[in-house]
Enzyme design. Structure first.
Site, PDB file in Angstrom:
ATOM      1  N   ASP A 193       0.832  -1.203   0.000  1.00 20.77           N
ATOM      2  CA  ASP A 193       0.000   0.000   0.000  1.00 20.77           C
ATOM      3  C   ASP A 193       0.863   1.249   0.000  1.00 20.77           C
ATOM      4  OD1 ASP A 193      -2.011  -1.743   0.151  1.00 20.77           O
ATOM      5  OD2 ASP A 193      -2.844  -1.026   2.054  1.00 20.77           O
TER       6      ASP A 193
ATOM      7  N   ASP B 229       0.691   4.216  -2.612  1.00 22.37           N
ATOM      8  CA  ASP B 229       0.445   5.600  -2.209  1.00 22.37           C
ATOM      9  C   ASP B 229       1.524   6.532  -2.760  1.00 22.37           C
ATOM     10  OD1 ASP B 229      -1.819   4.868  -0.904  1.00 22.37           O
ATOM     11  OD2 ASP B 229      -0.895   4.786   1.086  1.00 22.37           O
TER      12      ASP B 229
ATOM     13  N   GLU C 221     -12.399   6.271  13.984  1.00 25.49           N
ATOM     14  CA  GLU C 221     -12.695   4.843  13.799  1.00 25.49           C
ATOM     15  C   GLU C 221     -11.422   4.135  13.356  1.00 25.49           C
ATOM     16  OE1 GLU C 221     -15.617   4.988  10.687  1.00 25.49           O
ATOM     17  OE2 GLU C 221     -17.009   6.160  11.895  1.00 25.49           O
TER      18      GLU C 221
ATOM     19  N   LYS D 204      -9.276   2.094  10.869  1.00 23.99           N
ATOM     20  CA  LYS D 204      -9.409   1.877   9.435  1.00 23.99           C
ATOM     21  C   LYS D 204      -9.234   0.385   9.182  1.00 23.99           C
ATOM     22  CE  LYS D 204      -8.082   3.735   4.962  1.00 23.99           C
ATOM     23  NZ  LYS D 204      -7.935   2.485   4.230  1.00 23.99           N
TER      24      LYS D 204
ATOM     25  N   ASP E 275      -8.977  -3.061   7.368  1.00 18.00           N
ATOM     26  CA  ASP E 275      -8.376  -3.375   6.084  1.00 18.00           C
ATOM     27  C   ASP E 275      -9.082  -4.565   5.455  1.00 18.00           C
ATOM     28  OD1 ASP E 275      -6.689  -3.114   3.999  1.00 18.00           O
ATOM     29  OD2 ASP E 275      -4.922  -3.903   5.007  1.00 18.00           O
TER      30      ASP E 275
ATOM     31  N   ARG F 183     -17.404  -1.815  -4.089  1.00 12.70           N
ATOM     32  CA  ARG F 183     -17.235  -0.424  -4.462  1.00 12.70           C
ATOM     33  C   ARG F 183     -16.995  -0.252  -5.961  1.00 12.70           C
ATOM     34  NH1 ARG F 183     -12.725   3.402  -1.834  1.00 12.70           N
ATOM     35  NH2 ARG F 183     -11.312   1.918  -2.789  1.00 12.70           N
TER      36      ARG F 183
ATOM     37  N   TYR G  54     -19.787   1.838   8.428  1.00 14.99           N
ATOM     38  CA  TYR G  54     -19.208   3.106   8.859  1.00 14.99           C
ATOM     39  C   TYR G  54     -19.664   4.336   8.101  1.00 14.99           C
ATOM     40  CZ  TYR G  54     -16.033   1.472   5.196  1.00 14.99           C
ATOM     41  OH  TYR G  54     -15.504   0.961   4.047  1.00 14.99           O
TER      42      TYR G  54
ATOM     43  N   LYS H  64     -13.414  11.557  11.221  1.00 20.59           N
ATOM     44  CA  LYS H  64     -14.523  12.169  10.474  1.00 20.59           C
ATOM     45  C   LYS H  64     -15.120  13.297  11.303  1.00 20.59           C
ATOM     46  CE  LYS H  64     -15.622   7.696   8.545  1.00 20.59           C
ATOM     47  NZ  LYS H  64     -16.520   6.542   8.510  1.00 20.59           N
TER      48      LYS H  64
ATOM     49  N   LYS I 189      -2.730   6.673   8.306  1.00 19.32           N
ATOM     50  CA  LYS I 189      -2.285   5.283   8.205  1.00 19.32           C
ATOM     51  C   LYS I 189      -1.136   4.961   9.157  1.00 19.32           C
ATOM     52  CE  LYS I 189      -3.862   3.951   3.792  1.00 19.32           C
ATOM     53  NZ  LYS I 189      -3.237   3.177   2.756  1.00 19.32           N
TER      54      LYS I 189
ATOM     55  N   CYS J  89      14.131 -33.063  -9.874  1.00 13.30           N
ATOM     56  CA  CYS J  89      13.607 -32.772  -8.544  1.00 13.30           C
ATOM     57  C   CYS J  89      14.761 -32.739  -7.524  1.00 13.30           C
ATOM     58  CB  CYS J  89      12.592 -33.841  -8.162  1.00 13.30           C
ATOM     59  SG  CYS J  89      12.031 -33.719  -6.457  1.00 13.30           S
TER      60      CYS J  89
ATOM     61  N   CYS K 184      14.292 -36.071  -5.204  1.00 14.43           N
ATOM     62  CA  CYS K 184      14.419 -37.452  -5.685  1.00 14.43           C
ATOM     63  C   CYS K 184      15.129 -37.553  -7.022  1.00 14.43           C
ATOM     64  CB  CYS K 184      13.029 -38.081  -5.807  1.00 14.43           C
ATOM     65  SG  CYS K 184      12.076 -37.386  -7.171  1.00 14.43           S
TER      66      CYS K 184
ATOM     67  N   CYS L  23       7.257 -32.177 -10.026  1.00 11.16           N
ATOM     68  CA  CYS L  23       8.043 -33.398 -10.105  1.00 11.16           C
ATOM     69  C   CYS L  23       7.035 -34.499 -10.377  1.00 11.16           C
ATOM     70  CB  CYS L  23       8.761 -33.657  -8.782  1.00 11.16           C
ATOM     71  SG  CYS L  23       9.318 -35.363  -8.616  1.00 11.16           S
TER      72      CYS L  23
ATOM     73  N   CYS M  15       8.426 -39.935  -5.347  1.00 12.14           N
ATOM     74  CA  CYS M  15       9.293 -38.897  -4.767  1.00 12.14           C
ATOM     75  C   CYS M  15       9.066 -38.820  -3.256  1.00 12.14           C
ATOM     76  CB  CYS M  15       8.980 -37.551  -5.412  1.00 12.14           C
ATOM     77  SG  CYS M  15       9.850 -36.165  -4.655  1.00 12.14           S
TER      78      CYS M  15
HETATM   79  S1  IVH Z   1     -15.277   6.048   5.367  1.00 14.41           S
HETATM   80  C1  IVH Z   1     -16.493   9.057   2.429  1.00 14.41           C
HETATM   81  N1  IVH Z   1     -14.514   4.644   7.433  1.00 14.41           N
HETATM   82  O1  IVH Z   1     -10.979   2.894   3.532  1.00 14.41           O
HETATM   83  C2  IVH Z   1     -16.171   8.007   3.410  1.00 14.41           C
HETATM   84  N2  IVH Z   1     -13.674   4.018   5.306  1.00 14.41           N
HETATM   85  O2  IVH Z   1      -9.583   4.747   1.656  1.00 14.41           O
HETATM   86  C3  IVH Z   1     -15.483   6.855   2.811  1.00 14.41           C
HETATM   87  N3  IVH Z   1     -12.231   2.052   5.351  1.00 14.41           N
HETATM   88  O3  IVH Z   1     -13.195   2.790   0.799  1.00 14.41           O
HETATM   89  C4  IVH Z   1     -15.142   5.745   3.649  1.00 14.41           C
HETATM   90  N4  IVH Z   1     -12.356   1.668   7.509  1.00 14.41           N
HETATM   91  O4  IVH Z   1     -12.774   0.657   2.208  1.00 14.41           O
HETATM   92  C5  IVH Z   1     -14.413   4.795   6.104  1.00 14.41           C
HETATM   93  N5  IVH Z   1     -13.973   3.454   9.354  1.00 14.41           N
HETATM   94  C6  IVH Z   1     -13.861   3.625   8.041  1.00 14.41           C
HETATM   95  C7  IVH Z   1     -13.097   2.763   7.235  1.00 14.41           C
HETATM   96  C8  IVH Z   1     -13.015   3.010   5.868  1.00 14.41           C
HETATM   97  C9  IVH Z   1     -11.863   1.252   6.365  1.00 14.41           C
HETATM   98  C10 IVH Z   1     -11.818   1.863   3.964  1.00 14.41           C
HETATM   99  C11 IVH Z   1     -12.942   1.829   2.970  1.00 14.41           C
HETATM  100  C12 IVH Z   1     -12.751   3.009   2.106  1.00 14.41           C
HETATM  101  C13 IVH Z   1     -11.282   3.201   2.192  1.00 14.41           C
HETATM  102  C14 IVH Z   1     -10.932   4.604   1.858  1.00 14.41           C
END
Ligand code: IVH
Length: 674
Positions: free
Chosen positions: A36, A40, A117, A119, A121, A140, A233, A298, A322, A416, A419, A434, A439
């Site tokens: 990632d 990025d 919150e 994040k 994965d 998505r 979320y 948020k 992150k 191999c 063997c 093989c 073997c």
């Molecule tokens: S909010 C406009 N909340 O991260 C709001 N996303 O990089 C959009 N993700 O597509 C998403 N945890 O797959 C939100 N607590 C969280 C999240 C979260 C994981 C992921 C999600 C999103 C991506 C954005």
């Protein structure tokens, strides 16, 4: 503003091409090849160049869109509101810049109230409820159009199939679109990969890919067998819902309607609190049930969210902060082929041991030769390796700039390494194999697999002992296990009379009452893992019948593809395998599975569906089958019920003439529940 040079123009084109490729690998194939952090970095470089040279900006640039287009194998679902992405903060400084920007735009002196919150994965999905009933679920995709994964999402256990109307608090809206993350528990991840490796399937790189790969299945039964969870979320379109002023109120309402929101969600006032939250989740990361790659902040007030608005692909009112990736640099001391149960040679990088996130890493699988070539990993290279959670580490990329010119390319041997048998690359396949059935490496893997937890589960027969038994010439194949005596075993090194007796008893215990599916799994047929074994056991009920099935019959078994059918057929055509099974059946009496769901509420009933129902047909068929019923296409006197949805058409008339009772969806629901 200066004009971009030809060099810059080329760089932008290259970045776009690379990002598009990585997007497809991540979103469509669920198999990313870069970390990632690297993604990025590429993304930021492109955004920066587009910022500096607006002439280079195009509407189809990866900076202007989210994810990748949906895969063609799923039906497309258009999101009512686009599913946005999040801007990233890579450092505390960038997080503080975000907070300063928010305060400036809102002209707020006071610290901002945020909801923080973890994040998660996993894979983002949108789930739509109409009049309280789950109607459509989609991935998505590119943010505008996703893939229809409704039958799969339905199998997620913590997802409400119907919204709860709470006794206190707001009633659920007439139409609710809600977004969340589908995640794969880390604890189950290692287990899934072990089973995949045993079935000759490639492992998932991390729990996120496992979540995505599990959800984006054409067969919802596979999804059902995986322990996925959904944490919601954010909202999509909500019609006829309660008036809400805050994101935190929305989360509370979602909880009351039956959803789970991200564990450890919390209100944080001001940037300092966010930084502390980031550190806290970071410290707890290794102990969390799910992979978390950062936090999301948020703005809590929905009114402020509206005022802040969004830029092209992400809202101005939220940010992802992150964690640093768990990466390290080390040297590839050697690349060695490792021989698996089906003879597959997997190239493994032997690394100079290095600490990554508190764990010493000394090996990394390179999966297959295509991968070795694509990443161009050579013996002596310095590589960047990454570990995500409990996951097998993988080589992110070679640090080409550190090459000294003495690095050597790896070639798969033609003999191999265990063997000396012939190694072949089958046409169209990525793997080298093989082909010597004798073997010892294969024998060892087959025996290990036979004794493993998901097969015959023979306690005490571990890797070391298997190797000892083979070395001492006491066994050659799984049928030989049943001839072992206490005396023979007790004579082995590190083996006492007591453990020898226990092992003989453990082996003897598998003679009776071994479920047929476990025995089939234990045979180590290429491409056949636990699930396929259980489908075969269910369909044939008897090992001899399976052994004699022709390829056509095999590919006719539900959910078994032509490729797997070919492997199974080839396995049973091999005389040495047939002899082995005859010997095995002389000592083991497997028990056939009971017919499916004999006690289900629709057991033995045949149903026909007509008209439009509230959920996709597949999902309804699946529920009926799970309740023991069968769905057929045409009505006859033998049909027990006709399920009629909207616009049913002529079948209703026919049912009446035949005397078949007609029921609506509500009645079907009632019968499914009893
Ligand atoms: S909010 C406009 N909340 O991260 C709001 N996303 O990089 C959009 N993700 O597509 C998403 N945890 O797959 C939100 N607590 C969280 C999240 C979260 C994981 C992921 C999600 C999103 C991506 C954005």
């Amino acid at each position: 503003m200066s004009e971009p040079s030809a060099k810059i123009t080329r760089e932008v084109a290259r970045l776009r091409r690379e990002l598009a490729e990585h997007n497809a690998r991540y979103y469509v194939d669920d198999a990313p090849t870069i970390s990632d952090a690297e993604y990025d970095a590429l993304f930021r470089r492109l955004a920066e160049l587009e910022e500096r040279y607006p002439a280079l900006r195009t509407s189809d640039s990866p900076t202007q869109r989210v994810g990748a287009e949906p895969a063609a194998r799923f039906a497309a679902v258009r999101h009512t509101l686009p599913m946005l992405s999040l801007d990233n903060a890579m450092s505390e400084e960038e997080l503080r810049e975000f907070d300063a920007r928010v305060r400036k735009l809102l002209r707020s002196e006071a610290p901002i109230e945020y909801v923080a919150e973890p994040k998660l994965d996993g894979l983002a999905v949108e789930v739509v409820y109409v009049d309280g009933a789950l109607s459509v679920a989609s991935t998505r995709g590119d943010g505008f159009t996703g893939e229809d994964v409704t039958p799969n999402v339905r199998t997620i256990r913590n997802l409400p199939k119907r919204l709860v109307a709470p006794t206190r608090g707001p009633a659920p809206p007439a139409r609710l679109e809600v977004r969340g993350e589908v995640v794969f528990p880390r604890a189950a991840f290692a287990q899934l990969n072990a089973a995949r490796a045993a079935a000759g399937e490639p492992p998932f790189a991390n729990p996120r890919n496992a979540a995505a790969g599990s959800l984006r299945q054409l067969d919802a039964q596979i999804t059902r067998s995986r322990p996925l969870r959904l944490y919601v979320y954010s909202p999509g379109e909500i019609v006829g819902g309660p008036a809400l002023a805050r994101h935190s109120e929305l989360l509370a309402a979602l909880t009351a309607w039956g959803f789970e929101t991200s564990p450890r969600t919390r209100t944080c006032v001001g940037a300092d609190a966010l930084v502390a939250y980031h550190a806290e989740i970071g410290a707890a990361r290794a102990a969390l049930e799910y992979e978390v790659d950062g936090i999301v902040a948020k703005v809590d007030s929905l009114d402020w969210q509206r005022r802040l608005g969004e830029v092209s692909r992400s809202p101005r009112w939220a940010i992802a902060f992150k964690f640093k990736a768990q990466q390290a640099e080390t040297r590839v001391n050697n690349i060695v082929p490792s021989v698996g149960r089906t003879g597959t040679l997997t190239p493994v990088a032997e690394l100079e041991p290095v600490q990554v996130g508190g764990v010493t890493i000394s090996n990394a699988s390179l999966h297959n030769m295509d991968e070795v070539r694509r990443k161009d990993v050579r013996i002596g290279d310095t590589v960047l390796i990454e570990r995500a959670g409990d996951v097998i580490p993988y080589v992110v990329r070679v640090l080409v700039e550190k090459r000294r010119g003495r690095e050597r390319e790896f070639a798969m041997p033609s003999a191999c390494p265990v063997c000396g048998g012939t190694v072949v690359r089958e046409e169209g396949a990525a793997a080298y194999r093989c082909i010597n059935l004798e073997c010892p490496a294969q024998r060892r893997e087959v025996l290990r697999h036979y004794a493993s937890k998901h097969a015959l589960n023979i306690d005490g027969l571990g890797d070391k002992l298997v190797a000892q038994l083979l070395d001492a010439g006491l066994v050659r194949d799984v049928a030989d296990l049943y001839q072992l005596t206490v005396e023979q075993l007790a004579a082995l090194e590190r083996m006492g009379e007591k453990s020898a007796t226990n092992l003989v008893n453990a082996i003897a215990a598998t003679r009776e009452n071994t479920p047929l599916d476990r025995l089939i799994n234990g045979l180590g047929i290429p491409q056949v893992g636990e699930r396929t074994a259980s489908l075969l056991a269910e369909r044939f009920g008897d090992l001899r019948a399976l052994m004699d099935a022709d390829q056509e019959t095999l590919s006719g078994v539900r959910d078994i593809g032509p490729e797997t059918a070919r492997e199974i057929h080839a396995f049973f055509r091999e005389p040495s395998n047939r002899q082995l099974i005859t010997r095995l059946l002389a000592v083991v009496t497997p028990v056939a599975p009971a017919p499916r769901r004999r006690g289900g509420p629709l057991a033995g009933k045949t149903l026909v569906i007509t008209g439009t129902l509230s959920a996709p047909r597949d999902a309804i068929v699946e529920r009926i089958e799970a309740a023991g019923g069968k769905v057929t296409g045409s009505l006859s006197r033998k049909t027990d019920f006709l399920v009629a949805g909207e616009d049913p058409g002529s079948k209703i008339e026919k049912a009446k003439t035949l005397g078949v009772p007609v029921i609506d969806e509500r009645e079907l629901d009632r019968r499914l529940e009893t």
